[in-house]
Enzyme design. Structure first.
Site, PDB file in Angstrom:
ATOM      1  N   CYS A 161      13.502  10.382   6.841  1.00  0.00           N
ATOM      2  CA  CYS A 161      13.539   9.806   8.194  1.00  0.00           C
ATOM      3  C   CYS A 161      14.936   9.941   8.809  1.00  0.00           C
ATOM      4  CB  CYS A 161      13.077   8.366   8.191  1.00  0.00           C
ATOM      5  SG  CYS A 161      13.857   7.376   6.946  1.00  0.00           S
ATOM      6  N   GLU A 212      10.516   0.631  10.151  1.00  0.00           N
ATOM      7  CA  GLU A 212      11.500   1.660   9.805  1.00  0.00           C
ATOM      8  C   GLU A 212      10.828   2.981  10.146  1.00  0.00           C
ATOM      9  OE1 GLU A 212      14.808   1.273   9.255  1.00  0.00           O
ATOM     10  OE2 GLU A 212      14.229  -0.140   7.686  1.00  0.00           O
ATOM     11  N   LYS A 222       0.848  -1.194   0.000  1.00  0.00           N
ATOM     12  CA  LYS A 222       0.000   0.000   0.000  1.00  0.00           C
ATOM     13  C   LYS A 222       0.885   1.245   0.000  1.00  0.00           C
ATOM     14  CE  LYS A 222      -1.880   2.427   3.294  1.00  0.00           C
ATOM     15  NZ  LYS A 222      -1.713   3.774   2.714  1.00  0.00           N
ATOM     16  N   GLU A 234      10.475  14.950  16.020  1.00  0.00           N
ATOM     17  CA  GLU A 234      10.736  14.934  14.586  1.00  0.00           C
ATOM     18  C   GLU A 234       9.847  15.970  13.909  1.00  0.00           C
ATOM     19  OE1 GLU A 234       9.457  11.347  12.437  1.00  0.00           O
ATOM     20  OE2 GLU A 234      11.345  11.417  11.350  1.00  0.00           O
TER      21      GLU A 234
HETATM   22  P1  NAI Z   1       1.995   7.689   8.755  1.00  0.00           P
HETATM   23  O1  NAI Z   1       2.895   6.853   9.560  1.00  0.00           O
HETATM   24  O2  NAI Z   1       0.599   7.874   9.219  1.00  0.00           O
HETATM   25  O3  NAI Z   1       1.903   7.088   7.266  1.00  0.00           O
HETATM   26  C1  NAI Z   1       2.768   6.157   6.697  1.00  0.00           C
HETATM   27  C2  NAI Z   1       1.969   5.048   6.021  1.00  0.00           C
HETATM   28  O4  NAI Z   1       1.222   4.320   6.986  1.00  0.00           O
HETATM   29  C3  NAI Z   1       0.937   5.518   5.008  1.00  0.00           C
HETATM   30  O5  NAI Z   1       0.891   4.610   3.935  1.00  0.00           O
HETATM   31  C4  NAI Z   1      -0.365   5.473   5.798  1.00  0.00           C
HETATM   32  O6  NAI Z   1      -1.498   5.331   4.987  1.00  0.00           O
HETATM   33  C5  NAI Z   1      -0.154   4.245   6.630  1.00  0.00           C
HETATM   34  N1  NAI Z   1      -0.932   4.184   7.862  1.00  0.00           N
HETATM   35  C6  NAI Z   1      -1.441   5.222   8.602  1.00  0.00           C
HETATM   36  N2  NAI Z   1      -2.085   4.742   9.673  1.00  0.00           N
HETATM   37  C7  NAI Z   1      -1.983   3.396   9.639  1.00  0.00           C
HETATM   38  C8  NAI Z   1      -2.436   2.355  10.488  1.00  0.00           C
HETATM   39  N3  NAI Z   1      -3.115   2.600  11.598  1.00  0.00           N
HETATM   40  N4  NAI Z   1      -2.145   1.087  10.161  1.00  0.00           N
HETATM   41  C9  NAI Z   1      -1.419   0.811   9.052  1.00  0.00           C
HETATM   42  N5  NAI Z   1      -0.986   1.760   8.203  1.00  0.00           N
HETATM   43  C10 NAI Z   1      -1.258   3.036   8.492  1.00  0.00           C
HETATM   44  O7  NAI Z   1       2.669   9.078   8.529  1.00  0.00           O
HETATM   45  P2  NAI Z   1       1.944  10.487   8.251  1.00  0.00           P
HETATM   46  O8  NAI Z   1       0.757  10.684   9.123  1.00  0.00           O
HETATM   47  O9  NAI Z   1       1.704  10.580   6.815  1.00  0.00           O
HETATM   48  O10 NAI Z   1       3.071  11.490   8.697  1.00  0.00           O
HETATM   49  C11 NAI Z   1       3.122  11.921  10.055  1.00  0.00           C
HETATM   50  C12 NAI Z   1       4.506  12.065  10.552  1.00  0.00           C
HETATM   51  O11 NAI Z   1       5.125  10.797  10.523  1.00  0.00           O
HETATM   52  C13 NAI Z   1       5.418  12.937   9.721  1.00  0.00           C
HETATM   53  O12 NAI Z   1       5.312  14.273  10.041  1.00  0.00           O
HETATM   54  C14 NAI Z   1       6.750  12.375  10.085  1.00  0.00           C
HETATM   55  O13 NAI Z   1       7.180  12.926  11.296  1.00  0.00           O
HETATM   56  C15 NAI Z   1       6.490  10.914  10.272  1.00  0.00           C
HETATM   57  N6  NAI Z   1       6.826  10.122   9.082  1.00  0.00           N
HETATM   58  C16 NAI Z   1       8.009   9.469   9.076  1.00  0.00           C
HETATM   59  C17 NAI Z   1       8.380   8.766   7.959  1.00  0.00           C
HETATM   60  C18 NAI Z   1       9.658   8.039   7.909  1.00  0.00           C
HETATM   61  O14 NAI Z   1      10.133   7.690   6.837  1.00  0.00           O
HETATM   62  N7  NAI Z   1      10.277   7.760   9.022  1.00  0.00           N
HETATM   63  C19 NAI Z   1       7.564   8.723   6.750  1.00  0.00           C
HETATM   64  C20 NAI Z   1       6.303   9.404   6.881  1.00  0.00           C
HETATM   65  C21 NAI Z   1       5.982  10.085   8.009  1.00  0.00           C
END
Ligand code: NAI
Length: 780
Positions: A297, A263, A190, A392
Site C-alpha cells: 500500500c 488503512e 478475516k 494505484e
Molecule cells: P479488497 O479491498 O477487496 O480486499 C481486502 C479485504 O477486504 C479482503 O479480506 C476481502 O475479502 C475483504 N472485502 C472485500 N469486499 C468487502 C466488503 N464489501 N466488505 C468487507 N470486506 C470486504 O482488495 P482486492 O479486491 O483484493 O484488491 C483490489 C485492489 O485493492 C488492489 O489491486 C489494490 O489496488 C488494492 N488493495 C490495497 C491494499 C492495501 O494494503 N492498501 C491491499 C489489498 C488491495
C-alpha cells in the site's frame, strides 16, 4: 570463466528453500480447514481452494463462513472479552509474549507457508514479514504490560472485527491482533480469501500458547464474509484493503457507533533530487516498488526525478532493473516473485496495456511462462494527470515524471487523492526536512524507503484512510475512555410570542473570513428566553455559507505554519478579552438557557482557553527508537480544516471546547453554533474580532445544524468533522464523509460533561492532529 567475467555476468544458480515442512503441515491438517472459533477449528465446510500463485497448484480447501459462523465467532469473542480484559496488563502481556516466542520458534514454517500461499520471495517473507510480525507481538506485549500505568484512563473497546488483505497476510494479522489483544479486546479476524493459510497456522499457535478460548477467532471467506463482520455486533471494524471497499465500510458503519480504522491504498511518491546519492536511490527503488511485486500500500510507485539528473538516473535504473531476477518465490536468489492471483495479474496487465503515454521499459530478466508473474516495468515521461500516475496499480510497475524545483516536487507529490507515504532522496538535510512537512502523507522516509516498525505509527491521510497502526498513537484505535456515559438529551429552543427586545433589536450575522456576513439566504430566526421573551435574532446559514466558510478557512492556510508560541498568545488574548466581558456573557447565557449557571460557564470557558493556550506549544511529537540506523520523528501536524457541530448544551463552553484545541494545533475551523442557544456564539465573534485572530481561522455559522451537516461533511476541502450535536447528525457525518474519507469524531448520541474532564484534554488534541512519522538517518 575468469573472475572479471563472473563479476560481469553475475551468473549464479538457484537456491531453493524446501517446501516439505509446510506441505506436510497442510497434509497433517487434512488439507481442508474450518474456521477457528472459540478455541477450536470447526468442521470444514463448503468453500474454495487456496492456490499457489507461482504454480497454480491447490494448497488446501478453505471454508466460506456462513452467517451462523460469523455469529458464533462474535459470540465467542464477546463471551471471552471481560475475562481477557480482567486478566490485567501483565496477564495479557504473558500471552502476547508467548505468541511472539511461538512465532519465532516456527518462523521458517510461517515464512514458507506464506510464500506458497502468496507468491512473495522467500527472502522477504523470511527476513521481513515474519520478523516484523514477531516484533509486533513483542512490542505489544510491552504495551499490555504498561497499559495500567501509562493509559490509566483507557479501557478496551470490546470485540473488534478485523478484515485484512492478501499482500502481507501474517504481518497484517499481527498489526491488527497484537494491539487489540494488548488493550484487552477480543477479535474476529478475516484473512483475505487468497491468503488465509498463515492465519490458520497462527490459530494453531494460539492453541499452543493456551490463549483463552474466544480471544482470537478467525473466519475465512470472501468479501461477503467481510460484510457480515461489518454488520455484526462488534465494537470496532479495523480494515486494510482497497479504498473502494474502505468507502463502503465507512458508509455501512455510519451511525452504528462502531469505531473504525481504515488503512487504504496509496500512490506514494519517490522523490529524487539532483544532489541525491543516485546509486542508493536506485537501490532504494528496488525496495520501494519491486518489494512484494509492488503489492504494497505504501509502495514508492510514483517516481519524481529532478530534471538535471533524470537521464542519468533512468539509465542507472534501467540497468538495475535488467539485473532483477524473476522466478520461483521459493528460490532464495530471486528478487521478484509471483503476483497473488490471476485476477491481480489481469488487473495489472489491463492497466498497463491501456496506457498510451510515455516510454515503457520492461526488465530484461526472463519471466516464467507459467504462474502469475509480471515483469518489473518502468514507464517514464508521463503527465501528472495520466491514469497510471493517479491510479494505484498494485503491481511491479513504476511510473515517472520529472520536476524542476522543490516547490514543483511538492506540488506533484500532493497532486493525488491519496496520502499514505512519501520518500525523499537528497544529501541536503535542509532540503529534505524543509519539504517533509509540506508533503500530504502519513509517513515520510528520508534516504530510505518502505521502513516499518511496531514502534512507529503507520497510516495515511486523505483517501489513504484514517487511524494509525503501531506506536503509542495506534493504541487510541483500540481503547476508549473509562467510565459510564449517559445518553444525550434533546434540547429544544424556547418559543415565544415575539415582541420587543430590550435595547436595540439586532440580527446577529454569521462570521466568515474575519467579517460579519449576512446569510446568503437572507433569513434569520428569533431566539427566545425561557419565559418567552425575545432575546434577538440569529442568521440562518445555508450550504452557500458553508462553501464560503470553507473557502475562507482554506485561504487561512498560513495559520498552520504559525508557531505554537504565537497561537498560545492569541488564545490567551481571547481569554483575556472574554474575561473583560464575563458578566455580559454570563447574563446572556442565563437569559438564553433560563438558569443561573452562566457565570460558571464563562469561567470554565476562560479556563479552557488557558488550557489550550498552554498546550499550543507543548503538545509535541515523539521520537521513536526504531531498529534501523535512524529514528522516526512522530510529528503532530494540524489536520487542516475542521468542521464542528457544537453541542446544543453549554452554548459558549461547547463552542470554545471545539474551537480552542483545533486552532491551538494549527487548524482552521468552521463552527456550527448551538442550535437552540446561538447568541453566545455570535457575541463571541466580537471577542474574536478584538483578539488578533487572523481572518478565516475561525468561522461561525448559526442556523439548523441538520441543514448544515451534509454540505459540511460532503465538502472535499474539509478534512475532518466533529459532531457533538444531535445524535442523528453523527450518522449523516459518517455517511457523507465517505466521499473524501475525511476523519470524523461523533458523539454516538452520548452526552459529554463539558464542564468536567471529558470536555477537554488529549482526546481533543489527538483529534486535532495528524501524526506524521518522518524517518531520518541518525547515528551509526
Ligand atoms: P479488497 O479491498 O477487496 O480486499 C481486502 C479485504 O477486504 C479482503 O479480506 C476481502 O475479502 C475483504 N472485502 C472485500 N469486499 C468487502 C466488503 N464489501 N466488505 C468487507 N470486506 C470486504 O482488495 P482486492 O479486491 O483484493 O484488491 C483490489 C485492489 O485493492 C488492489 O489491486 C489494490 O489496488 C488494492 N488493495 C490495497 C491494499 C492495501 O494494503 N492498501 C491491499 C489489498 C488491495
Amino acid at each position: 570463466m575468469s573472475v572479471s567475467e563472473i563479476f560481469e555476468t553475475m551468473e549464479y544458480g538457484t537456491a531453493p528453500e524446501s517446501a516439505a515442512e509446510a506441505l506436510a503441515w497442510l497434509v497433517d491438517q487434512g488439507s481442508r480447514f474450518g474456521h477457528f472459533i472459540d478455541g477450536d477449528f470447526t468442521t470444514p465446510a463448503d468453500g474454495f481452494d487456496s492456490k499457489n500463485p507461482a504454480t497454480g497448484e491447490v494448497l488446501a480447501t478453505l471454508s466460506q463462513a456462513t452467517q451462523a459462523d460469523v455469529d458464533a465467532a462474535v459470540k465467542a469473542a464477546r463471551k471471552a472479552q471481560n475475562g481477557w480484559a480482567n486478566l490485567g496488563g501483565h496477564g495479557r502481556a504473558k500471552y502476547l509474549y508467548a505468541l511472539a516466542r511461538l512465532l519465532q520458534k516456527h518462523a521458517r514454517l510461517f515464512a514458507v507457508l506464506e510464500v506458497l500461499d502468496n507468491g512473495k520471495p522467500i527472502r522477504e517473507a523470511r527476513d521481513i514479514d515474519v520478523p516484523l510480525a514477531q516484533r509486533h507481538f513483542y512490542f505489544h506485549a510491552g504495551m499490555a504490560q504498561l497499559m495500567e500505568s501509562e493509559l490509566p484512563d483507557a479501557e478496551a473497546l470490546g470485540v473488534c472485527g478485523q478484515i485484512i488483505p492478501w499482500n502481507f497476510p501474517l504481518l497484517m494479522l499481527a498489526w491488527k491482533i497484537a494491539p487489540a489483544l494488548a488493550m484487552g479486546n477480543t477479535v474476529v479476524l478475516k484473512p483475505a480469501e487468497y491468503t488465509s493459510l498463515t492465519a490458520l497456522l497462527f490459530a494453531d499457535i494460539c492453541r499452543q500458547a493456551g490463549l483463552p478460548k474466544g480471544v482470537v477467532n478467525i473466519v475465512t471467506g470472501d468479501g461477503a464474509v467481510g460484510e457480515m463482520i461489518v454488520a455484526a455486533e462488534v465494537d470496532k471494524i479495523a480494515f486494510t484493503g482497497s479504498t473502494a471497499v474502505g468507502r463502503r465500510i465507512r458508509e455501512a458503519t455510519a451511525g452504528s457507533g462502531k469505531a473504525l480504522s481504515l488503512e487504504l491504498g496509496g500512490k506514494s511518491p519517490y522523490i529524487v533530487f539532483d544532489d541525491a546519492d543516485l546509486d542508493s536511490a536506485v537501490e532504494g527503488l528496488v525496495d520501494a516498488i519491486w518489494f512484494n511485486q509492488g503489492q504494497v500500500c505504501c509502495a514508492g510507485s510514483r517516481l519524481l526525478v529532478h530534471e538535471p539528473v533524470a537521464d542519468l538516473f533512468y539509465a542507472k535504473l534501467r540497468a538495475r532493473m535488467d539485473k532483477l531476477r524473476i522466478g520461483s518465490p521459493l528460490d532464495k536468489s530471486i528478487d521478484v516473485g509471483a503476483l497473488v492471483d490471476p485476477v491481480q495479474l489481469q488487473r495489472v496487465t489491463a492497466m498497463v496495456d491501456a496506457n498510451t503515454s510515455g516510454e515503457t521499459h520492461v526488465a530484461a530478466g526472463a519471466v516464467p511462462d507459467q504462474g502469475c508473474f509480471y515483469p518489473p516495468t518502468l514507464v517514464t515521461g508521463l503527465n501528472p494527470a495520466d491514469p497510471l500516475m493517479q491510479d494505484e496499480i498494485f503491481g511491479p510497475v513504476l511510473v515517472s515524471t520529472t520536476f524542476r524545483t522543490p516547490a514543483e516536487a511538492v506540488q506533484l507529490t500532493n497532486n493525488t487523492r491519496y496520502g499514505l507515504a512519501a520518500t525523499v532522496w537528497s544529501e541536503n538535510i535542509n532540503l529534505a526536512l524543509d519539504i517533509a512537512p509540506k508533503l500530504a502523507a502519513g509517513i515520510v522516509w528520508v534516504n530510505g524507503t518502505n521502513l516499518m516498525d511496531a514502534a512507529a505509527g503507520f497510516g495515511g491521510v486523505r483517501e489513504s484512510g484514517f487511524g494509525r497502526e503501531g506506536g503509542w498513537e495506534g493504541l487510541a484505535g483500540y481503547t476508549k475512555p473509562k467510565g459510564k456515559t449517559k445518553p444525550l438529551k434533546t434540547i429544544s429552543a424556547f418559543s415565544g410570542e415575539g415582541g420587543p427586545v430590550d435595547g436595540v433589536d439586532r440580527t446577529a450575522k454569521l462570521y466568515i473570513g474575519g467579517k460579519q456576513a449576512r446569510p446568503d439566504g437572507g433569513y434569520s430566526a428569533p431566539v427566545y428566553g425561557k419565559s418567552g421573551k425575545l432575546l434577538g435574532h440569529a442568521s440562518i446559514a445555508n450550504r452557500k455559507d458553508i462553501r464560503n466558510a470553507v473557502e475562507a478557512a482554506q485561504a487561512a492556510k498560513g495559520w498552520s505554519k504559525t508557531t505554537g508560541h504565537l497561537r498560545a498568545q492569541i488564545l490567551y488574548y481571547i481569554a483575556e478579552n472574554l474575561d473583560a466581558r464575563a458578566e455580559e456573557f454570563a447574563a446572556r447565557l442565563d437569559a438564553m438557557q433560563g438558569g443561573k449557571g452562566g457565570a460558571k460557564e464563562v469561567a470554565a470557558s476562560i479556563k479552557r482557553l488557558f488550557t489550550y493556550a498552554a498546550w499550543a506549544d507543548k503538545y509535541d511529537g515523539q521520537v521513536h527508537g526504531v531498529p534501523i540506523r535512524g529514528v522516526a520523528l512522530a510529528m503532530n501536524e494540524p489536520v487542516g480544516v475542521i468542521g464542528a457541530l457544537c453541542p446544543a448544551e453549554a452554548p459558549l463552553l461547547g463552542l470554545i471546547s471545539c474551537m480552542a484545541p483545533a486552532i491551538a494545533m494549527g487548524n482552521r475551523v468552521i463552527l456550527s453554533a448551538s442550535e437552540p442557544f446561538p447568541l453566545a456564539a455570535t457575541d463571541f465573534v466580537q471577542v474574536l474580532e478584538t483578539s488578533d485572530v487572523p481572518a478565516g481561522v475561525v468561522n461561525i455559522l448559526t442556523g439548523p445544524q441538520a441543514d448544515l451537516v451534509e454540505p459540511l461533511a460532503r465538502h472535499l476541502d474539509v478534512d475532518a468533522v466533529w459532531s457533538f450535536g444531535a445524535a442523528a447528525l453523527g450518522h449523516v457525518v459518517e455517511q457523507t464523509s465517505a466521499g473524501n474519507l475525511k476523519r470524523t469524531w461523533v458523539n454516538n448520541g452520548m452526552a459529554r460533561d463539558w464542564m468536567g474532564a471529558a470536555g477537554e484534554g488529549r482526546a481533543f488534541l489527538q483529534a486535532a492532529t495528524e501524526v506524521k512519522n518522518v524517518w531520518v538517518p541518525y547515528g551509526e
